[in-house]
Design a protein around this motif. Structure first.
Motif, PDB file in Angstrom:
ATOM      1  N   SER A  37     -28.309   7.923  98.084  1.00  0.00           N
ATOM      2  CA  SER A  37     -29.594   8.626  98.209  1.00  0.00           C
ATOM      3  C   SER A  37     -29.479   9.795  99.182  1.00  0.00           C
ATOM      4  CB  SER A  37     -30.661   7.653  98.728  1.00  0.00           C
ATOM      5  OG  SER A  37     -30.338   7.279 100.057  1.00  0.00           O
ATOM      6  N   ASP A  38     -30.490  10.656  99.133  1.00  0.00           N
ATOM      7  CA  ASP A  38     -30.529  11.778 100.091  1.00  0.00           C
ATOM      8  C   ASP A  38     -30.616  11.252 101.516  1.00  0.00           C
ATOM      9  OD1 ASP A  38     -30.341  13.677  98.142  1.00  0.00           O
ATOM     10  OD2 ASP A  38     -32.517  13.821  97.852  1.00  0.00           O
ATOM     11  N   GLN A  39     -31.221  10.072 101.649  1.00  0.00           N
ATOM     12  CA  GLN A  39     -31.347   9.449 102.971  1.00  0.00           C
ATOM     13  C   GLN A  39     -29.954   9.157 103.547  1.00  0.00           C
ATOM     14  OE1 GLN A  39     -34.202   9.380 104.228  1.00  0.00           O
ATOM     15  NE2 GLN A  39     -33.803   8.247 106.108  1.00  0.00           N
ATOM     16  N   ASP A  40     -29.033   8.705 102.689  1.00  0.00           N
ATOM     17  CA  ASP A  40     -27.649   8.453 103.130  1.00  0.00           C
ATOM     18  C   ASP A  40     -27.023   9.736 103.674  1.00  0.00           C
ATOM     19  OD1 ASP A  40     -27.762   5.859 102.358  1.00  0.00           O
ATOM     20  OD2 ASP A  40     -26.553   6.066 100.536  1.00  0.00           O
ATOM     21  N   ILE A  41     -27.244  10.824 102.943  1.00  0.00           N
ATOM     22  CA  ILE A  41     -26.643  12.113 103.356  1.00  0.00           C
ATOM     23  C   ILE A  41     -27.226  12.547 104.698  1.00  0.00           C
ATOM     24  CG2 ILE A  41     -26.419  14.564 102.731  1.00  0.00           C
ATOM     25  CD1 ILE A  41     -26.497  13.649  99.781  1.00  0.00           C
ATOM     26  N   LYS A  42     -28.545  12.356 104.813  1.00  0.00           N
ATOM     27  CA  LYS A  42     -29.221  12.752 106.059  1.00  0.00           C
ATOM     28  C   LYS A  42     -28.625  11.999 107.252  1.00  0.00           C
ATOM     29  CE  LYS A  42     -33.916  13.115 107.734  1.00  0.00           C
ATOM     30  NZ  LYS A  42     -35.234  12.554 107.558  1.00  0.00           N
ATOM     31  N   LYS A  43     -28.403  10.690 107.051  1.00  0.00           N
ATOM     32  CA  LYS A  43     -27.854   9.871 108.148  1.00  0.00           C
ATOM     33  C   LYS A  43     -26.455  10.348 108.537  1.00  0.00           C
ATOM     34  CE  LYS A  43     -30.258   5.551 107.268  1.00  0.00           C
ATOM     35  NZ  LYS A  43     -30.154   4.276 106.589  1.00  0.00           N
ATOM     36  N   ILE A  44     -25.641  10.674 107.517  1.00  0.00           N
ATOM     37  CA  ILE A  44     -24.265  11.115 107.802  1.00  0.00           C
ATOM     38  C   ILE A  44     -24.283  12.440 108.562  1.00  0.00           C
ATOM     39  CG2 ILE A  44     -22.154  11.977 106.692  1.00  0.00           C
ATOM     40  CD1 ILE A  44     -22.755   9.793 104.504  1.00  0.00           C
ATOM     41  N   LYS A  45     -25.185  13.342 108.135  1.00  0.00           N
ATOM     42  CA  LYS A  45     -25.252  14.655 108.794  1.00  0.00           C
ATOM     43  C   LYS A  45     -25.683  14.524 110.255  1.00  0.00           C
ATOM     44  CE  LYS A  45     -25.931  17.616 104.751  1.00  0.00           C
ATOM     45  NZ  LYS A  45     -26.902  18.352 103.933  1.00  0.00           N
ATOM     46  N   GLN A  46     -26.492  13.479 110.532  1.00  0.00           N
ATOM     47  CA  GLN A  46     -26.973  13.278 111.907  1.00  0.00           C
ATOM     48  C   GLN A  46     -25.826  13.060 112.897  1.00  0.00           C
ATOM     49  OE1 GLN A  46     -29.563   9.934 111.664  1.00  0.00           O
ATOM     50  NE2 GLN A  46     -31.379  11.150 111.210  1.00  0.00           N
ATOM     51  N   TYR A  47     -24.673  12.644 112.360  1.00  0.00           N
ATOM     52  CA  TYR A  47     -23.564  12.339 113.258  1.00  0.00           C
ATOM     53  C   TYR A  47     -22.658  13.534 113.546  1.00  0.00           C
ATOM     54  CZ  TYR A  47     -25.190   7.787 113.978  1.00  0.00           C
ATOM     55  OH  TYR A  47     -25.991   6.768 114.396  1.00  0.00           O
ATOM     56  N   GLY A  48     -23.125  14.721 113.131  1.00  0.00           N
ATOM     57  CA  GLY A  48     -22.474  15.971 113.540  1.00  0.00           C
ATOM     58  C   GLY A  48     -21.092  16.206 112.942  1.00  0.00           C
ATOM     59  N   LEU A  49     -20.820  15.608 111.789  1.00  0.00           N
ATOM     60  CA  LEU A  49     -19.501  15.807 111.169  1.00  0.00           C
ATOM     61  C   LEU A  49     -19.451  17.162 110.468  1.00  0.00           C
ATOM     62  CD1 LEU A  49     -19.321  12.313 109.486  1.00  0.00           C
ATOM     63  CD2 LEU A  49     -18.050  13.025 111.493  1.00  0.00           C
ATOM     64  N   LEU A  50     -18.284  17.792 110.496  1.00  0.00           N
ATOM     65  CA  LEU A  50     -18.132  19.077 109.816  1.00  0.00           C
ATOM     66  C   LEU A  50     -17.539  18.887 108.431  1.00  0.00           C
ATOM     67  CD1 LEU A  50     -16.744  21.220 112.778  1.00  0.00           C
ATOM     68  CD2 LEU A  50     -19.064  21.200 111.858  1.00  0.00           C
ATOM     69  N   SER A  51     -16.544  18.001 108.340  1.00  0.00           N
ATOM     70  CA  SER A  51     -15.915  17.758 107.040  1.00  0.00           C
ATOM     71  C   SER A  51     -15.803  16.258 106.806  1.00  0.00           C
ATOM     72  CB  SER A  51     -14.532  18.410 106.982  1.00  0.00           C
ATOM     73  OG  SER A  51     -13.718  17.857 107.988  1.00  0.00           O
ATOM     74  N   ILE A  52     -15.524  15.919 105.565  1.00  0.00           N
ATOM     75  CA  ILE A  52     -15.526  14.525 105.168  1.00  0.00           C
ATOM     76  C   ILE A  52     -14.563  14.360 103.996  1.00  0.00           C
ATOM     77  CG2 ILE A  52     -17.289  14.397 103.342  1.00  0.00           C
ATOM     78  CD1 ILE A  52     -18.826  12.572 105.271  1.00  0.00           C
ATOM     79  N   LYS A  53     -13.938  13.184 103.860  1.00  0.00           N
ATOM     80  CA  LYS A  53     -13.043  12.982 102.715  1.00  0.00           C
ATOM     81  C   LYS A  53     -13.778  12.200 101.631  1.00  0.00           C
ATOM     82  CE  LYS A  53      -8.582  13.251 104.952  1.00  0.00           C
ATOM     83  NZ  LYS A  53      -7.635  12.529 105.754  1.00  0.00           N
ATOM     84  N   ILE A  54     -13.673  12.688 100.385  1.00  0.00           N
ATOM     85  CA  ILE A  54     -14.278  11.953  99.269  1.00  0.00           C
ATOM     86  C   ILE A  54     -13.186  11.548  98.287  1.00  0.00           C
ATOM     87  CG2 ILE A  54     -16.550  13.063  99.462  1.00  0.00           C
ATOM     88  CD1 ILE A  54     -15.727  14.785  97.003  1.00  0.00           C
ATOM     89  N   ASP A  55     -13.484  10.496  97.493  1.00  0.00           N
ATOM     90  CA  ASP A  55     -12.552  10.062  96.445  1.00  0.00           C
ATOM     91  C   ASP A  55     -13.203  10.381  95.106  1.00  0.00           C
ATOM     92  OD1 ASP A  55     -10.929   8.819  94.650  1.00  0.00           O
ATOM     93  OD2 ASP A  55     -10.691   6.969  95.806  1.00  0.00           O
ATOM     94  N   THR A  56     -12.650  11.360  94.415  1.00  0.00           N
ATOM     95  CA  THR A  56     -13.276  11.824  93.173  1.00  0.00           C
ATOM     96  C   THR A  56     -12.996  10.888  91.992  1.00  0.00           C
ATOM     97  OG1 THR A  56     -11.384  13.217  92.720  1.00  0.00           O
ATOM     98  CG2 THR A  56     -13.235  14.240  93.883  1.00  0.00           C
ATOM     99  N   THR A  57     -12.109   9.881  92.189  1.00  0.00           N
ATOM    100  CA  THR A  57     -11.896   8.925  91.091  1.00  0.00           C
ATOM    101  C   THR A  57     -12.974   7.844  91.105  1.00  0.00           C
ATOM    102  OG1 THR A  57     -10.483   7.490  92.429  1.00  0.00           O
ATOM    103  CG2 THR A  57      -9.390   9.229  91.167  1.00  0.00           C
ATOM    104  N   LYS A  58     -13.699   7.740  92.227  1.00  0.00           N
ATOM    105  CA  LYS A  58     -14.726   6.703  92.336  1.00  0.00           C
ATOM    106  C   LYS A  58     -16.139   7.276  92.361  1.00  0.00           C
ATOM    107  CE  LYS A  58     -11.681   3.612  94.891  1.00  0.00           C
ATOM    108  NZ  LYS A  58     -11.327   3.124  96.217  1.00  0.00           N
ATOM    109  N   GLY A  59     -16.250   8.583  92.427  1.00  0.00           N
ATOM    110  CA  GLY A  59     -17.577   9.183  92.494  1.00  0.00           C
ATOM    111  C   GLY A  59     -17.523  10.644  92.118  1.00  0.00           C
ATOM    112  N   GLY A  60     -18.629  11.338  92.349  1.00  0.00           N
ATOM    113  CA  GLY A  60     -18.737  12.734  91.948  1.00  0.00           C
ATOM    114  C   GLY A  60     -17.830  13.661  92.739  1.00  0.00           C
ATOM    115  N   ASP A  61     -17.616  14.853  92.157  1.00  0.00           N
ATOM    116  CA  ASP A  61     -16.772  15.870  92.786  1.00  0.00           C
ATOM    117  C   ASP A  61     -17.650  17.090  93.057  1.00  0.00           C
ATOM    118  OD1 ASP A  61     -14.676  17.351  93.682  1.00  0.00           O
ATOM    119  OD2 ASP A  61     -13.505  17.248  91.817  1.00  0.00           O
ATOM    120  N   VAL A  62     -17.176  18.015  93.877  1.00  0.00           N
ATOM    121  CA  VAL A  62     -17.905  19.272  94.032  1.00  0.00           C
ATOM    122  C   VAL A  62     -17.631  20.143  92.805  1.00  0.00           C
ATOM    123  CG1 VAL A  62     -18.025  19.367  96.545  1.00  0.00           C
ATOM    124  CG2 VAL A  62     -15.988  20.192  95.389  1.00  0.00           C
TER     125      VAL A  62
END
Ligand SMILES: [Fe+2]
Length: 429
Positions: A37-62
């Motif tokens: 959810s957008d709420q998840d994204i909001k929580k992650i952004k609150q922690y001041g991270l600049l970059s993040i690693k995603i796994d595109t085989t398990k979820g969406g890609d940019v």
């Protein structure tokens, strides 16, 4: 494919592989997770991270066009389809923990947490058996399980520490690490540590003796007194524990200090540095109290265990020399003058097992009266509330006049306290 993206490119449906931040510093139970959810994204952004690693085989890609929208993947569900169950409870925060505070009875919490504790113990055993001194260790996986124990000490402040002293689950090396962790979390909760500090204390406690793995077993388990050379060898273990933790990913300085300073003593007679009083970090002092309490109340190759109340009395007598006087007083308040499972003698000649503690009346707990004709405690144990007796001011209220070792009377506190979920309350006499 694992891909590093800007945190502003995060979208619902992406699968996070790594937050690039220590588990000790964020509130999520697991690093790897689907963004739901957008709420998840909001929580992650609150922690001041600049970059993040995603796994595109398990979820969406940019989107490669650069508009930042996730491309649909085969594993994605449309909004109309039911979302997969993740079994993830709400993320922990100090506030959500406070809301859990003392919401469950001792008996119910023990029933709930026994399985969690056993599984945690098994995972710790497997983890420790695979640690190799020269190789970096990965704490992230085992560390996240710690949150279940943290939640337990908030749901009921006495249950988990009682459970670890009522039951013998495994060999000393592994149970001791986990028990020190449980006791340190219990004391940390009592001292109002925030979540991140509790996690640091929990990890520090779990791995405080890791360095002993590099010391010959014949010295560690020697039944007799140690020679000076052997003692010098043992004294290396806090350094070795700290070194191993330093090589692990995402371990904070506070965790390393817990391991390095857990044998320092308030009066300055400890090791490795001979630090005194407030020079010793608070978290390390908490672990030191938990370490000594668990060691004294456990059977060892060279001596039998000491009962819970007597252990606290001895530790209290060592205040201002061995331990910070305020901290050791707090340990007594936190576990109870007569911790759960203590066998107490009453002024009436009767005996009882402490079953529940009133945090406002530590010397008058709820006890289960021992029925001499039923030493195994199988039939309708009767619970007596000593606090309500003293309030009633009857002519001769029952009161505690001493303690004894349950083993001496062939009494197994676990049989009374763990096998009978409901008790009949008896307040007569
Ligand atoms: Fe140690």
């Amino acid at each position: 494919m694992i891909k590093t993206i800007n945190v502003h490119q995060l979208k619902v449906g992406m699968y996070i592989e790594d937050l690039g931040m220590s588990w000790l510093n964020h509130p999520f139970l697991k690093t790897r997770r689907l963004i739901k959810s957008d709420q998840d994204i909001k929580k992650i952004k609150q922690y001041g991270l600049l970059s993040i690693k995603i796994d595109t085989t398990k979820g969406g890609d940019v989107d490669p066009s650069g508009d930042g929208r996730p491309r649909p993947q085969a594993v994605m569900l449309s909004p109309a389809e039911p979302q997969p169950e993740t079994f993830e409870p709400e993320e922990l925060t100090t506030e959500t923990l406070s809301a859990l505070a003392d919401t469950v009875s001792v008996q119910d919490e023990i029933a709930q947490v026994t399985r969690v504790y056993s599984e945690f113990l098994n995972r710790t055993r497997v983890f420790l058996s695979h640690v190799q001194i020269e190789k970096p260790i990965n704490l992230e996986e085992i560390a996240s399980d710690l949150d279940e124990l943290i939640q337990s000490v908030f749901r009921n402040r006495y249950a988990l520490s009682a459970l670890v002293k009522l039951k013998t689950f495994d060999e000393y090396t592994y149970t001791h690490s986990v028990n020190v962790c449980v006791l340190a979390l219990t004391l940390g909760r009592f001292l109002d540590f925030p979540l991140q500090k509790l996690r640091a204390v929990g990890i520090g406690a779990l791995f405080h003796d890791l360095g002993k793995m590099a010391i010959p077993e014949k010295i560690i388990n020697k039944p007799g007194p140690l020679t000076m050379d052997e003692f010098r060898e043992i004294q290396k273990h806090p350094y070795l524990s700290a070194k191993l933790l330093k090589n692990a990913d995402h371990v904070s300085r506070e965790v390393i200090e817990c391991a390095l300073f857990h044998h320092e003593r308030y009066g300055g007679q400890g090791y490795p540095k001979g630090l005194k009083a407030n020079e010793i970090p608070l978290a390390a002092q908490v672990i030191s109290l938990a370490d000594v309490y668990d060691a004294m109340t456990s059977d060892r190759v060279y001596r039998k265990k000491i009962n819970l109340h007597e252990t606290l009395r001895i530790m209290y007598a060592g205040r201002a020399v061995q331990f910070d006087p305020v901290l050791v007083s707090n340990l007594v308040k936190c576990l109870g003058v007569y911790p759960i499972g203590s066998l107490v003698k009453l002024n009436t000649g009767e005996m009882g097992l402490v079953a529940e503690i009133d945090s406002h009346n530590l010397t008058n707990p709820k006890i289960i009266l021992i029925n001499e004709s039923d030493p195994a405690g199988r039939h309708s144990p009767q619970v007596l509330d000593l606090a309500s007796q003293s309030e009633e001011k009857s002519n001769n209220p029952r009161r505690i006049v001493g303690v004894d070792a349950p083993e001496k009377w062939n009494i197994d506190p676990a049989k009374y306290l763990l096998n009978e979920p409901s008790f009949t309350v008896c307040c007569s006499g």
